[in-house]
Structure formats: structure tokens, C-alpha cells
Design an enzyme around this catalytic site. Structure first.
Site, PDB file in Angstrom:
ATOM      1  N   GLN A  41       3.765  -0.974  -9.586  1.00 17.71           N
ATOM      2  CA  GLN A  41       2.461  -1.080 -10.223  1.00 17.71           C
ATOM      3  C   GLN A  41       2.446  -0.406 -11.584  1.00 17.71           C
ATOM      4  O   GLN A  41       1.501   0.282 -11.948  1.00 17.71           O
ATOM      5  CB  GLN A  41       1.393  -0.469  -9.304  1.00 17.71           C
ATOM      6  N   THR A  65      -0.546   5.511  -8.533  1.00 18.75           N
ATOM      7  CA  THR A  65      -0.404   4.186  -7.945  1.00 18.75           C
ATOM      8  C   THR A  65       0.407   4.356  -6.669  1.00 18.75           C
ATOM      9  O   THR A  65       1.133   5.333  -6.511  1.00 18.75           O
ATOM     10  CB  THR A  65       0.305   3.176  -8.876  1.00 18.75           C
ATOM     11  N   SER A  66       0.276   3.373  -5.785  1.00 15.67           N
ATOM     12  CA  SER A  66       0.951   3.466  -4.491  1.00 15.67           C
ATOM     13  C   SER A  66       2.435   3.186  -4.583  1.00 15.67           C
ATOM     14  O   SER A  66       3.218   3.725  -3.813  1.00 15.67           O
ATOM     15  CB  SER A  66       0.320   2.479  -3.506  1.00 15.67           C
ATOM     16  N   THR A  67       2.825   2.305  -5.496  1.00 12.83           N
ATOM     17  CA  THR A  67       4.235   1.924  -5.574  1.00 12.83           C
ATOM     18  C   THR A  67       4.720   1.952  -7.009  1.00 12.83           C
ATOM     19  O   THR A  67       3.933   1.912  -7.964  1.00 12.83           O
ATOM     20  CB  THR A  67       4.464   0.501  -5.027  1.00 12.83           C
TER      21      THR A  67
END
Length: 186
Positions: free
Chosen positions: A13, A8-10
Site C-alpha cells: 500500500q 498501512t497494513s501491508t
């Protein structure tokens, strides 16, 4: 061997990240590489997964966007996997590159995804241009210029540019531009 990769990007999430991990484990992935970083940042776990994979293995991801940031990037990943005799399986698309049909589908879907991204960026640019023409688009407020007096005061106290940037939550380059306005980088 099935090798999973979850991303996930962050860190915000967590639900999506946990869902990916559950899905990969349920499928029977014996080893799962996982990370929470932006797609454009260095992805050490993806590199580790690609390095770990051996001939006959299959790298499994839940979604294409968890793996590659562009068609070019996807092509590089597929090239690396093919060189090692490793297949790629993308669960939500039902694509498995161990078959000729899977390879074709992946190429087509990658092209469509790239086209979609380029169209979205073009629409975004058009919207910004229209808003500028109508005087509604001002851009981002300059954060450092608004705090120029604070920056100068902290500098006068002997603080370094890095310390000022950290304290005010702005970039070191912004501090430099305020303190050295005649610099060519300004």
C-alpha cells in the site's frame, strides 16, 4: 507540537502510505511516526508516538482506521492521550479532541464504526451459513493433508518440523498434525 502517525497494513500500500506522509508533513507535523503493519500486530511506532507526546501536543492521523482497530482500542488510545493532556486530530473526519464537540463526535463516530463492523461480520456469517446449507461452501482446502506424503518423506530424511514447514510453506502445527495424527492437538 503536532505529531503525525501514518500506517498501512501491508507493504503493497505504498501510494496510500506516501499520501498519508505528504498530508501530515503539509499540515506541519514536526515529528511523524510511521509503520507498515497490520492493525492487530504490535505497533511499536504507535506506542512510540504515544510515549513521545507531551502535554499540549496533538497527535494527528489522516483517518481513524489508521489509528485504532476497534472502539475499545480507540478508547484506550484516547484515555492514554487524555492522561497526558494530548489532543487527537483525525483529518478526514474534521475531528479535534481539543474541543468538547470534537470529543463528542469522536465517540459517536467510533460507535458507528464498531456497529458497522459488527453488522458486516453478521452478514458474512449469514452468507456462509446460507452457502453451507446450499452445499456451495466447502471452506479452505486443507493444504497440509494434501501434502502429507511430501511431509512424511522429508521427515524420513531427517528434516525437522520447522524446516519442513518452511520448505513447503505451511505451518509447523500442520506438519505436526500430519506426523502425529493421534496427538490430542489433532
Amino acid at each position: 507540537m503536532l505529531i503525525g502517525y501514518a500506517r498501512t497494513s501491508t507493504l503493497d500500500q505504498d501510494a496510500g502510505f506516501e499520501a498519508q506522509l505528504r498530508e501530515l508533513k503539509a499540515l506541519g507535523c514536526e515529528k511523524v511516526f510511521q509503520e507498515q503493519v497490520s492493525s492487530v500486530a504490535p505497533r511499536k511506532q504507535l506506542e512510540a508516538a504515544l510515549e513521545f507526546a507531551r502535554q499540549g501536543d496533538t497527535l494527528v492521523v489522516t483517518k481513524l482506521d489508521r489509528l485504532a482497530r476497534s472502539v475499545v482500542h480507540l478508547g484506550k488510545i484516547i484515555e492514554a492521550l487524555e492522561a497526558k493532556g494530548v489532543a487527537l486530530r483525525i483529518l478526514n473526519l474534521g475531528v479535534d479532541t481539543s474541543t468538547p464537540t470534537g470529543k463528542l463526535m469522536l465517540s459517536v463516530l467510533g460507535g458507528v464504526a464498531q456497529f458497522e463492523r459488527e453488522m458486516m461480520l453478521e452478514r458474512q456469517r449469514e452468507g456462509i451459513a446460507k452457502a453451507k446449507d446450499e452445499g456451495r461452501y466447502k471452506g479452505r482446502k486443507p493444504t497440509a493433508r494434501a501434502r502429507a506424503e511430501e511431509i512424511k518423506a522429508l521427515s524420513a530424511q531427517g528434516m525437522s518440523m520447522g524446516a519442513i514447514a518452511a520448505q513447503l510453506g505451511i505451518g509447523k502445527g500442520s506438519v505436526h498434525r500430519v506426523l502425529n495424527p493421534a496427538s490430542p492437538a489433532a
